[in-house]
Scaffold this active site. Sequence first.
Site, PDB file in Angstrom:
ATOM      1  N   PHE A 127       0.731  -1.239   0.046  1.00 39.32           N
ATOM      2  CA  PHE A 127      -0.202   0.328   0.051  1.00 39.32           C
ATOM      3  C   PHE A 127       1.306   1.091   0.062  1.00 39.32           C
ATOM      4  O   PHE A 127       1.506   1.981   0.952  1.00 39.32           O
ATOM      5  CB  PHE A 127      -0.942  -0.089   1.414  1.00 39.32           C
ATOM      6  N   ASP A 214       8.815   2.657   2.165  1.00 33.69           N
ATOM      7  CA  ASP A 214       7.976   3.676   2.065  1.00 33.69           C
ATOM      8  C   ASP A 214       7.767   3.152   3.837  1.00 33.69           C
ATOM      9  O   ASP A 214       7.208   2.281   4.357  1.00 33.69           O
ATOM     10  CB  ASP A 214       7.026   2.985   1.954  1.00 33.69           C
ATOM     11  N   LYS A 243       2.264   9.859   8.402  1.00 38.01           N
ATOM     12  CA  LYS A 243       1.526   9.403   9.480  1.00 38.01           C
ATOM     13  C   LYS A 243       2.366   9.727  10.953  1.00 38.01           C
ATOM     14  O   LYS A 243       1.474  10.781  11.549  1.00 38.01           O
ATOM     15  CB  LYS A 243       1.007   8.102   9.543  1.00 38.01           C
TER      16      LYS A 243
HETATM   17  C1  LIG Z   1      -0.918   5.446   4.908  1.00 37.50           C
HETATM   18  C2  LIG Z   1      -0.247   5.400   4.363  1.00 37.50           C
HETATM   19  C3  LIG Z   1       0.104   5.505   2.068  1.00 37.50           C
HETATM   20  C4  LIG Z   1      -0.686   6.487   2.163  1.00 37.50           C
HETATM   21  O1  LIG Z   1      -0.498   8.009   3.195  1.00 37.50           O
HETATM   22  P1  LIG Z   1      -1.403   9.128   3.049  1.00 37.50           P
HETATM   23  O2  LIG Z   1      -1.612  10.356   4.137  1.00 37.50           O
HETATM   24  O3  LIG Z   1      -3.019   8.791   3.598  1.00 37.50           O
HETATM   25  O4  LIG Z   1      -1.775   9.593   2.058  1.00 37.50           O
HETATM   26  C5  LIG Z   1       1.336   5.001   1.861  1.00 37.50           C
HETATM   27  N1  LIG Z   1       1.863   4.189   2.502  1.00 37.50           N
HETATM   28  C6  LIG Z   1       1.579   3.266   3.697  1.00 37.50           C
HETATM   29  C7  LIG Z   1       3.007   2.774   3.819  1.00 37.50           C
HETATM   30  C8  LIG Z   1       0.857   3.361   4.117  1.00 37.50           C
HETATM   31  O5  LIG Z   1       0.292   3.064   5.484  1.00 37.50           O
END
Ligand SMILES: *Cc1c(COP(=O)(O)O)cnc(C)c1O
Length: 394
Positions: A127, A214, A243
């Site tokens: 994701f 990521d 986050k």
């Molecule tokens: C939440 C998340 C995203 C996306 O972040 P947004 O602030 O919702 O755009 C991308 N990569 C990972 C691993 C995430 O947990």
Amino acid sequence: MQPIMNTYGRLPVTFQKGKGAYVFDEDGKSYLDALSGIAVCGLGHGHPEVSRAIRQQADNLVHTSNLYGIGQQQTLAQKLTRISGMDNVFFGNSGAEANEAAIKIARKYGNDQGVQLPTILVMENAFHGRTMATLTATANPAAHAGFTPLLNGFERVPYNDLAAAQQAVRNNDNIVAILVEPVQGEGGVSCASDAYMNGLRKLCDDKNLLLMLDEIQTGNGRTGKYFAFQHFAWIPDVLTTAKGLGNGVPIGACLAKGKAAHVLQPGNHGSTYGGNPLVCAAANAVVDTIEKENLCARVSELGERIRAAIKEQLQDTGFVTEYRGKGLMIGLVLNTPDSAAEIVKSSLDAGLLLNVTAGNVVRLLPPFILTNQEADLIAQQTSAQIKAFFAAQK
Ligand SMILES: *Cc1c(COP(=O)(O)O)cnc(C)c1O
């Protein structure tokens, strides 16, 4: 017609106030928050240092744009590069924007070398966000449905399978970077093995590819180190986070090192709001608090405590087939072929906020400021909800 576009399946509750590990709804009912706004509010709700920083900065200066120097952004960049060992940072407003910056770095890195179709290797169950490029990098076919044409320049291999990554790189000269989550959050709280992560680092070194992590969810203390890559003995080329960085104030960061740090030049990328004084003031308070209160060590301790307590309460039932996670990213794989979404609803009724991902993985992302007693309560209530779910299945 509802005035808000129908993009979320929301639960029937509206919160009005939060304090520490608790939130309160419109009727004053309290909920123990084991989700932290999806790994965002690591310091809990209404943290005094963060609130003070936001208040002070709001009174002082909220926004000027990146046409000018921004002191709070400079300070935050110094802290994040010192902590990570990376060279520099680009600030955006979300996780997806941080990944967009990473994707643009990879593409320009490839184009600068004359690569024909710069391609990023991504993983199954990944994701990376909801913008068009990050959606393409995301693996979920349900998230793709209806949004074709997706972008080209991405190739996908199984997660945690080093041989598959090596083979893909061998077979495709266009691959310029590997984008991977050290722990797949949305994908079911799956931890990459040490051998896999070390192997990807070596593969990228050997083939001159960018290793792009990521860490939008795993960063900022969540796994028991400030960044999850610090469980290993090397540094990535590109690192994205978001986050936990602002404790709820929207901010994303893309860090780069070495050759990746020189790719973007004036005019190549930008954001009007990115890294503005208000959000950076909040993030500076977050980073300072995590360091000052030694919260990374506390996260490891709390994670072990919650996982052990849940295991003790459920191990004889056979309801959980796997106890996953690192630090305060906790995943409990349920022994059910069906979706376990009802657990979210029954927990809500019982005053506990948690989440189910990948269909049957109960996910806990509690705040770092839990007392031992609150941690035990989360373990006990989560176990009780899982038992009740299986009792109702019979
Ligand atoms: C939440 C998340 C995203 C996306 O972040 P947004 O602030 O919702 O755009 C991308 N990569 C990972 C691993 C995430 O947990």
